[in-house]
Design an enzyme around this catalytic site. Structure first.
Site, PDB file in Angstrom:
ATOM      1  N   GLU A 263      -5.365  -8.964  -6.043  1.00 32.96           N
ATOM      2  CA  GLU A 263      -4.257  -8.035  -6.270  1.00 32.96           C
ATOM      3  C   GLU A 263      -2.941  -8.807  -6.235  1.00 32.96           C
ATOM      4  O   GLU A 263      -2.737  -9.648  -5.364  1.00 32.96           O
ATOM      5  CB  GLU A 263      -4.169  -6.954  -5.178  1.00 32.96           C
ATOM      6  CG  GLU A 263      -5.266  -5.934  -5.161  1.00 32.96           C
ATOM      7  CD  GLU A 263      -5.036  -4.890  -4.053  1.00 32.96           C
ATOM      8  OE1 GLU A 263      -3.909  -4.839  -3.502  1.00 32.96           O
ATOM      9  OE2 GLU A 263      -5.986  -4.157  -3.722  1.00 32.96           O
ATOM     10  N   GLU A 317       0.029   5.941  -8.608  1.00 32.98           N
ATOM     11  CA  GLU A 317      -0.932   6.818  -7.931  1.00 32.98           C
ATOM     12  C   GLU A 317      -0.182   7.731  -6.958  1.00 32.98           C
ATOM     13  O   GLU A 317       0.288   7.300  -5.919  1.00 32.98           O
ATOM     14  CB  GLU A 317      -1.975   5.981  -7.181  1.00 32.98           C
ATOM     15  CG  GLU A 317      -2.785   5.082  -8.099  1.00 32.98           C
ATOM     16  CD  GLU A 317      -3.666   4.117  -7.329  1.00 32.98           C
ATOM     17  OE1 GLU A 317      -4.671   4.570  -6.739  1.00 32.98           O
ATOM     18  OE2 GLU A 317      -3.330   2.913  -7.299  1.00 32.98           O
ATOM     19  N   LYS A 320      -1.123   8.314  -2.869  1.00 32.17           N
ATOM     20  CA  LYS A 320      -1.197   7.235  -1.886  1.00 32.17           C
ATOM     21  C   LYS A 320      -0.221   7.501  -0.744  1.00 32.17           C
ATOM     22  O   LYS A 320       0.877   8.014  -0.955  1.00 32.17           O
ATOM     23  CB  LYS A 320      -0.884   5.884  -2.534  1.00 32.17           C
ATOM     24  CG  LYS A 320      -1.914   5.432  -3.553  1.00 32.17           C
ATOM     25  CD  LYS A 320      -1.775   3.964  -3.895  1.00 32.17           C
ATOM     26  CE  LYS A 320      -2.286   3.090  -2.770  1.00 32.17           C
ATOM     27  NZ  LYS A 320      -2.297   1.652  -3.142  1.00 32.17           N
ATOM     28  N   GLU A 326       4.502   2.436  -2.630  1.00 31.19           N
ATOM     29  CA  GLU A 326       3.040   2.453  -2.688  1.00 31.19           C
ATOM     30  C   GLU A 326       2.523   3.301  -3.846  1.00 31.19           C
ATOM     31  O   GLU A 326       1.424   3.078  -4.339  1.00 31.19           O
ATOM     32  CB  GLU A 326       2.458   2.971  -1.372  1.00 31.19           C
ATOM     33  CG  GLU A 326       2.543   1.998  -0.219  1.00 31.19           C
ATOM     34  CD  GLU A 326       1.676   0.767  -0.452  1.00 31.19           C
ATOM     35  OE1 GLU A 326       0.515   0.915  -0.861  1.00 31.19           O
ATOM     36  OE2 GLU A 326       2.180  -0.353  -0.245  1.00 31.19           O
TER      37      GLU A 326
END
Length: 380
Positions: A263, A317, A320, A326
């Site tokens: 990542e 997203e 999250k 985030e």
């Protein structure tokens, strides 16, 4: 008319280059902690259109695995931390693989099971103790089922496992992590699987924006830093982090384990106290990173070994937890529109793996021929 044609041709060339942006070998993380994402079948088509041929997911959802059937996209699937205790049991490990991996392998290219995510470096020492036994048992189940040459086992770590990261030549794991990491490295060397690390220069900048130079973490021109032990110059933080991990691994007696970046990314939005989390910086980070991967760059300590990277993440997203950043690491909004221009130059095009994108190329030349024909008729 010639000017219009030239503009159309340029647009097509640039579109073709965009189609091939991930033909350079960069993978992408496909997280799904959201309630508004495209269905997996549409995501599969999106990835194919971009010539993305490597994807990492965080579970083994049948809908996702079925959606990628016949696509030739290599998939890393995830075994969640909540499974680690159970997966120490050989029967349960084998049953999990028989249910979540084996039925899909004939059509879906599952290449890896990532056992746990960022287990080490936290406060749960019991979970840390489960990690390697689970990895070994999962590998044993793959051997029993005759799949160990097709699917490998690893686990992804955060940089929290490092006690020293600069200078890179002095990279070292935290003392309390060595008891876990040393046998994990022995396992990797034995089965020839890579060491995954999640590396985010963004977090270093966020925590100390007054002393960490933005240009250094964004791959922008800067004076860089020099390792006083090797005299190697680093013009970006990510490469320094990678070499620090290699040094830490070497300090534990291994030069036979490859490091891969499972990542890395940059958020396009953050809270007021999250320095640097902007659309502009996210675009700069990922564009510069992909351009360097296109060039096949290695780190200063390993210049001839191209870096293997999975960008985080494909989508924003919205479910999250944590700060705003985030939920905003995505290259795309949930509806499939780009958050920012990825902007890789057109000379990426010759490096495309045409076996997985011939339809896109065929469509491109069909349109080009149509334009040529139209221009010819108008010229008459």
């Amino acid at each position: 008319m010639a000017a219009i044609f030239n503009k159309l041709l340029l647009l097509l060339i640039l579109s073709a280059s965009f189609v091939g942006i991930f033909g350079i070998g960069v993978g992408v993380n496909y997280g799904r902690i959201a309630n508004n994402l495209l269905p997996p079948s549409q995501v599969s088509n999106l990835l194919k259109s971009l010539n993305i041929n490597r994807v990492k997911v965080y579970d083994a959802d049948p809908k996702v695995l079925q959606a990628f059937a016949g696509t030739d996209i290599e998939i890393i699937i995830g075994l969640g931390n909540e499974y680690l205790q159970r997966m120490r049991d050989p029967q349960q490990a084998q049953a999990w693989i028989q249910q979540n991996v084996q039925p899909y392998l004939s059509e879906t290219k599952i290449t890896c099971i990532n056992v746990g995510n960022e287990v080490l470096g936290g406060t749960d020492t019991q979970l840390a103790a489960y990690l390697l036994p689970a990895m070994k048992t999962m590998y044993g189940a793959l051997v029993t089922l005759g799949l160990s040459k097709q699917v490998y086992i690893t686990t992804a770590h955060s940089l929290q496992i490092l006690g020293t990261s600069f200078p890179p030549s002095q990279g070292a794991f935290k003392e309390d992590m060595v008891q876990y990491i040393k046998p994990i490295l022995d396992f990797h060397a034995q089965v020839d699987s890579p060491f995954f690390i999640n590396a985010y220069p963004y977090f270093a900048y966020k925590s100390d924006p007054n002393n960490v130079k933005l240009e250094y973490v964004l791959f922008e021109p800067n004076e860089g830093s020099v390792d006083p032990n090797t005299n190697l110059k680093y013009d970006n933080m990510l490469y320094a982090q990678i070499d620090a991990v290699y040094s830490a691994i070497k300090a534990l007696g291994h030069t036979d384990v490859e490091v891969k970046i499972s990542e890395t990314g940059w958020p396009s939005k953050g809270d007021e106290n999250e320095a640097g989390a902007t659309v502009q910086n996210a675009g700069i980070y990922n564009r510069n990173l992909m351009q360097r991967m296109q060039q096949g760059q290695g780190t200063p300590a390993r210049p001839s070994q191209p870096i293997d990277i999975y960008i985080f993440a494909l989508f924003n997203e919205n479910e999250k937890n944590g700060p705003t950043s985030e939920r905003n690491f995505g290259l795309y909004y949930p509806d499939g529109t780009l958050v920012y221009n990825l902007g890789v130059k057109s000379y990426v095009l010759p490096r495309i793996d045409y076996s997985s994108s011939y339809k896109n190329v065929f469509s491109f030349f069909n349109i080009l021929i149509l334009l040529l024909g139209t221009y010819s008729l108008l010229k008459r």
